[in-house]
Design an enzyme around this catalytic site. Structure first.
Site, PDB file in Angstrom:
ATOM      1  CD  GLU A 195     111.341 103.477  36.357  1.00 20.72           C
ATOM      2  OE1 GLU A 195     111.914 103.356  37.163  1.00 20.72           O
ATOM      3  OE2 GLU A 195     110.786 104.505  35.777  1.00 20.72           O
TER       4      GLU A 195
ATOM      5  CB  CYS B  58     105.667 103.270  44.776  1.00 23.40           C
ATOM      6  SG  CYS B  58     106.954 104.509  44.521  1.00 23.40           S
TER       7      CYS B  58
ATOM      8  CB  ILE C 198     111.416 103.026  47.031  1.00 22.00           C
ATOM      9  CG1 ILE C 198     111.832 102.396  48.340  1.00 22.00           C
ATOM     10  CG2 ILE C 198     113.018 102.703  46.211  1.00 22.00           C
ATOM     11  CD1 ILE C 198     111.596 100.904  48.167  1.00 22.00           C
TER      12      ILE C 198
ATOM     13  CG  HIS D 144     107.204 100.541  48.310  1.00 19.94           C
ATOM     14  ND1 HIS D 144     107.273  99.516  47.209  1.00 19.94           N
ATOM     15  CD2 HIS D 144     107.697 101.649  48.059  1.00 19.94           C
ATOM     16  CE1 HIS D 144     107.697 100.239  46.234  1.00 19.94           C
ATOM     17  NE2 HIS D 144     108.071 101.215  46.365  1.00 19.94           N
TER      18      HIS D 144
ATOM     19  CD  GLU E 191     105.366  97.047  48.734  1.00 18.39           C
ATOM     20  OE1 GLU E 191     104.426  97.774  49.195  1.00 18.39           O
ATOM     21  OE2 GLU E 191     106.201  97.091  47.708  1.00 18.39           O
TER      22      GLU E 191
HETATM   23  N1  GLN Z   1     109.395 107.080  40.698  1.00 19.78           N
HETATM   24  C1  GLN Z   1     109.157 105.460  40.264  1.00 19.78           C
HETATM   25  C2  GLN Z   1     108.412 105.572  38.781  1.00 19.78           C
HETATM   26  O1  GLN Z   1     107.888 106.358  38.272  1.00 19.78           O
HETATM   27  C3  GLN Z   1     108.416 104.682  40.959  1.00 19.78           C
HETATM   28  C4  GLN Z   1     109.448 104.150  42.273  1.00 19.78           C
HETATM   29  C5  GLN Z   1     108.734 103.100  42.951  1.00 19.78           C
HETATM   30  O2  GLN Z   1     107.702 102.317  42.419  1.00 19.78           O
HETATM   31  N2  GLN Z   1     109.453 102.657  44.103  1.00 19.78           N
HETATM   32  O3  GLN Z   1     107.876 104.518  38.481  1.00 19.78           O
END
Ligand code: GLN
Length: 217
Positions: A54, A85, A149, A190, A192
């Protein structure tokens, strides 16, 4: 790792999110892994991964632990870094869909991201991506399995940014989901969380080819 003459030290920012999975793959590839929680742990690293999770939380914890400026310096110095991400969001120069009041970004990667582009429609999905820069597996498999995700998407890139993977949008346009700019690698998905270690291999190849820290005294 037999192309390399010494063991690589790779840091994985371990403030929040999916950092353990990266450590396992990096060790499998012969690297030494440091879970980074303090600025001094950045010393003597050859490369750094900012994992998914996050981005708001990672940014706030990094701020609290005095890591924002050292991480910015890392990027500005051209040291190899891979953002996955949330990590990609943090590395972006510009983010759309940020939380009210904004969030700390490291910047350095000349892209605009839309933070939760896919999250509004589906929380998570897996697909096969065509990634010409990633070598085929021994069995001839070229496509890479990619898990998204609550994933961001790259909505604009600067001149020095090379798109590495994209997928087709509903309107027929292309959505960029992986890029490279010099020693910065960023993926919206991702790797990983799959058995495919080719993105980690690519990052280690970048680390070897572009930058080596002097050996610790
Ligand atoms: N959308 C998320 C963010 O802003 C990231 C999601 C993720 O790392 N799987 O932080």
């Amino acid at each position: 790792m037999n192309r390399r003459d010494s063991v690589l030290n790779i840091g994985v920012l371990a403030l929040q999110g999916a950092f353990i999975e990266h450590s396992k793959i990096l060790k499998q590839l012969g690297a030494t892994v440091v879970e980074v929680r303090k600025p001094e742990q950045l010393t003597h690293l050859d490369g750094l991964i900012i994992p998914g999770g996050e981005s708001t939380s990672i940014g706030l914890i990094a701020e609290r632990w005095g890591l924002i400026e050292p991480l910015r310096e890392w990027v500005q110095a051209g040291k190899p870094i891979w953002g996955i991400c949330a990590g990609m969001v943090l590395l972006a120069e510009r983010a759309e869909g940020q939380k009210a009041g904004g969030q700390p970004l490291l910047g350095g990667l000349d892209i605009t991201v839309n933070r939760n582009y896919f999250g509004r429609q589906v929380d998570s999905f897996e697909m096969l991506l065509d990634t010409p820069k990633i070598p085929a597996l021994g069995d001839g498999t070229e496509l890479c399995s990619a898990i998204f995700i609550r994933a961001p998407v790259i909505t604009a890139i600067g001149q020095g940014v090379e798109p590495l993977a994209s997928l087709s949008a509903a309107d027929g346009g292309k959505l960029i989901v992986a890029v490279r700019q010099g020693s910065i690698l960023a993926t919206a998905f991702h790797p990983e969380l799959t058995a495919d270690i080719r993105w980690h291999q690519l990052f280690l190849d970048m680390v070897c080819g572009q930058y080596r820290n002097p050996a610790p005294a």
